[in-house]
Each structure stands twice: as C-alpha cells, then as structure tokens.
Scaffold this motif. Sequence first.
Motif, PDB file in Angstrom:
ATOM      1  N   PRO A   9     -21.196 -91.696 -50.846  1.00  0.00           N
ATOM      2  CA  PRO A   9     -21.424 -92.936 -49.991  1.00  0.00           C
ATOM      3  C   PRO A   9     -22.076 -92.473 -48.599  1.00  0.00           C
ATOM      4  CG  PRO A   9     -19.358 -91.736 -49.755  1.00  0.00           C
ATOM      5  CD  PRO A   9     -19.953 -91.167 -51.011  1.00  0.00           C
ATOM      6  N   LEU A  10     -22.635 -93.341 -47.969  1.00  0.00           N
ATOM      7  CA  LEU A  10     -23.519 -92.948 -46.641  1.00  0.00           C
ATOM      8  C   LEU A  10     -23.035 -93.790 -45.660  1.00  0.00           C
ATOM      9  CD1 LEU A  10     -25.769 -91.631 -45.306  1.00  0.00           C
ATOM     10  CD2 LEU A  10     -27.310 -93.388 -46.290  1.00  0.00           C
ATOM     11  N   ALA A  11     -22.663 -93.602 -44.466  1.00  0.00           N
ATOM     12  CA  ALA A  11     -22.371 -94.333 -43.359  1.00  0.00           C
ATOM     13  C   ALA A  11     -22.907 -93.495 -42.078  1.00  0.00           C
ATOM     14  CB  ALA A  11     -20.953 -94.581 -43.211  1.00  0.00           C
ATOM     15  N   VAL A  12     -22.597 -94.293 -40.779  1.00  0.00           N
ATOM     16  CA  VAL A  12     -23.140 -93.608 -39.653  1.00  0.00           C
ATOM     17  C   VAL A  12     -21.856 -93.742 -38.570  1.00  0.00           C
ATOM     18  CG1 VAL A  12     -24.440 -95.549 -38.657  1.00  0.00           C
ATOM     19  CG2 VAL A  12     -24.936 -92.994 -38.002  1.00  0.00           C
ATOM     20  N   ASN A  13     -21.762 -92.749 -37.858  1.00  0.00           N
ATOM     21  CA  ASN A  13     -20.719 -92.875 -36.873  1.00  0.00           C
ATOM     22  C   ASN A  13     -21.107 -93.745 -35.662  1.00  0.00           C
ATOM     23  OD1 ASN A  13     -18.942 -91.831 -34.532  1.00  0.00           O
ATOM     24  ND2 ASN A  13     -18.134 -90.520 -36.182  1.00  0.00           N
ATOM     25  N   PRO A  14     -20.049 -94.406 -35.251  1.00  0.00           N
ATOM     26  CA  PRO A  14     -20.443 -95.646 -34.123  1.00  0.00           C
ATOM     27  C   PRO A  14     -20.677 -94.711 -32.640  1.00  0.00           C
ATOM     28  CG  PRO A  14     -18.155 -95.634 -34.846  1.00  0.00           C
ATOM     29  CD  PRO A  14     -18.696 -94.825 -35.903  1.00  0.00           C
ATOM     30  N   HIS A  15     -20.079 -93.546 -32.594  1.00  0.00           N
ATOM     31  CA  HIS A  15     -20.237 -92.942 -31.429  1.00  0.00           C
ATOM     32  C   HIS A  15     -21.497 -92.084 -31.406  1.00  0.00           C
ATOM     33  CE1 HIS A  15     -16.041 -94.015 -30.730  1.00  0.00           C
ATOM     34  NE2 HIS A  15     -15.870 -93.321 -31.747  1.00  0.00           N
ATOM     35  N   VAL A  16     -22.429 -92.355 -32.264  1.00  0.00           N
ATOM     36  CA  VAL A  16     -23.672 -91.286 -32.413  1.00  0.00           C
ATOM     37  C   VAL A  16     -24.617 -91.350 -31.270  1.00  0.00           C
ATOM     38  CG1 VAL A  16     -25.011 -92.892 -33.912  1.00  0.00           C
ATOM     39  CG2 VAL A  16     -25.413 -90.344 -33.895  1.00  0.00           C
ATOM     40  N   GLU A  17     -24.779 -92.344 -30.734  1.00  0.00           N
ATOM     41  CA  GLU A  17     -25.897 -92.445 -29.499  1.00  0.00           C
ATOM     42  C   GLU A  17     -25.246 -91.863 -28.403  1.00  0.00           C
ATOM     43  OE1 GLU A  17     -28.179 -96.052 -28.742  1.00  0.00           O
ATOM     44  OE2 GLU A  17     -27.881 -96.625 -30.841  1.00  0.00           O
ATOM     45  N   SER A  18     -24.240 -92.259 -27.996  1.00  0.00           N
ATOM     46  CA  SER A  18     -23.575 -91.658 -26.747  1.00  0.00           C
ATOM     47  C   SER A  18     -23.175 -90.156 -26.890  1.00  0.00           C
ATOM     48  CB  SER A  18     -22.228 -92.251 -26.274  1.00  0.00           C
ATOM     49  OG  SER A  18     -21.220 -92.282 -27.510  1.00  0.00           O
ATOM     50  N   VAL A  19     -22.956 -89.647 -27.986  1.00  0.00           N
ATOM     51  CA  VAL A  19     -22.534 -88.325 -28.227  1.00  0.00           C
ATOM     52  C   VAL A  19     -24.007 -87.366 -28.384  1.00  0.00           C
ATOM     53  CG1 VAL A  19     -21.778 -86.518 -30.192  1.00  0.00           C
ATOM     54  CG2 VAL A  19     -20.624 -88.441 -29.360  1.00  0.00           C
ATOM     55  N   HIS A  20     -24.862 -87.865 -28.963  1.00  0.00           N
ATOM     56  CA  HIS A  20     -26.461 -87.439 -28.983  1.00  0.00           C
ATOM     57  C   HIS A  20     -26.715 -87.023 -27.482  1.00  0.00           C
ATOM     58  CE1 HIS A  20     -30.408 -86.721 -30.185  1.00  0.00           C
ATOM     59  NE2 HIS A  20     -30.971 -87.498 -29.294  1.00  0.00           N
TER      60      HIS A  20
END
Length: 310
Positions: A9-20
């Motif tokens: 499966p593939l998904a993306v973490n909802p916090h990715v932009e802020s953590v980046h």
Amino acid sequence: MRRLGHPFPLAVNPHVESVHAESLSWLVEFDALHPDKIERLRDQRIGWLAGYTSPRLDASGLRLANDWIMWLFALDDGYCDESTHGKDPGYMARMVGGLSCILDNPNSPAPRAGRCAEALRDVRLRVAERASRPQLHRWTCAVRDYLFGVVWEAANRQYGQVPQIHDYIAMREHASGIHTLFNALDLNGGYEVPTPLWHHLDLIRLRRLAGYLVAWDNDLYSYRKELADMGAMNNMITVLAHHHDISLEQAVEKLTDRHNKAVDEFGAVQERFQAAHPHPSVRIYIDNLETWVSGNIAFSFESTRYVQDM
C-alpha cells in the motif's frame, strides 16, 4: 525511467509539510551541510521520503524519522557522493571514528568528526529518550554498520574498483543506511518488537529482503546522479553490467528480475511468519517494512533529486 512494481500500500503522512520545514531548519541550526545544499534538499522535497515511508507516525515520531533521513542525506552530499572526501577512505575512516565515539557516548568530544557530528549527537540523545535499551542497541549497531559501509564505498572509489556481485549485495544493505531506518521503525512508532521475535530468522530475512528492495530500487533511480557525481561504481546496475559483460539496459532487466523475485519471497516469508507469530507488534512492523518499499519508490520517482530519464 522504469517504475518498479510492488503489491504494497501507499499513503502519505499528513504532517509531512510542516516536518519537512522543521527538519531543514534543524540542519541549519546544527550547520550540518552547506546552506546551498540545504536549499537543494528543500527543493528536492526530501521530507516526502519520510512522509511516504512512515504515513502513520504522529508528528513527533515523523520528526525524529525525518531528521535522521536528513542527516543521512547531509552526510551523503557533504562527504560521500559529491565531495572529494568520498574518494579518500583514510579521511572517511578518521571521521567515522569520531562519529562512532558519539554513538558510544553522546556526551564525549568528537575531534575530526566532521560537520555532521553535532546533529548526530542530537539525534542520538533523542533516540535514547524514546527507545528501550534493546531498541537503542539495535539502532546504534545499524548506524555503526552504515558508517563502515561508507568507508568501504570510499575505498572502491579511490581505486576505481567495481565490487564483486556477492560483495556488493552483502555491503549495500549496510552502506545504504536502510537498517538504521528499519531498526528505528518500532521506536519511532511507539511500540516494540519483542527481542526473541526481532531475532527470529524469518523476521531477519524480511528485513533483509526489504533492505534489498529499497537499496536496489534506489540504485535504479539514482544511477544517473551517481554516474555524474562519482562514476556509479557503487551501484547494482554498474556491478551487474561489469561482471556479466552486458549493456546497461540488460543490467536494468536483471535488476528488475531480482526485485520481483525479492517481492515474491517477501510475501511467502511474511505469510509463514505471521501465521506462526500473530503478535500485534509483528503485524505492525511488517506493515512498516512494506510501506518503506512502496514509499521509497514513490519518493524516488517524484523527487527532482533523481534524473527521470532511465
């Protein structure tokens, strides 16, 4: 570029932009990499590697995972693939010695440990706050293996030596740093795989197969970049082409075949192991391994870090 298949499966973490953004600021704070290269990591959206490979972590777990990934990229860009140090195993060995001192004792001084030393110290302290003693030991051992791997790669570059196939397979999983990430999956996720299950031969095999998949897939997607930087001798495509005396296209076909066989074996070992050991942590951990394989492919295919022309 060929896009490799997988059943995961593939998904993306909802916090990715802020953590980046936070992790890039962290690199700046510790002066771990030249500012121009930090900005390039921003443009390459490196944080999405953690976002794709750890979609279910909370913000704090994702931040630690992403800071460590940023550290690996900082060492790679600052000392390995894009620096003359990457052809000097003596220099790399001295630096690795200093970094190893930090792993053993994060409160110790680290002369000659390089620009990434203080950021490593910070991660080491934060890992210790979250990890049990077995988890901390697993992670530090994997980091030490990784550091040995980068010295081995530097020696290959110095001598212009393409490794033998069996040597490359054995060393690539360490030099890629993937086990530093796999050995932190449970501690970042707030759970723990029991020690007897962690050392079970089937789970060891699953980690190794997932490591092969991530490393070989990365070799495919990063080949053009590595070729431009240091000649790509530490790359499975080069290794297969050289030792089988075949074209790059034929080497890619052989690599794809290895990838597909590893996916099939992963599924068979997973089914057997989970049937025999239906522990909740085992299910979560194997799900995390699968997500790493699929997330790495998604990131590699989308990031501007890699030339999209194979």
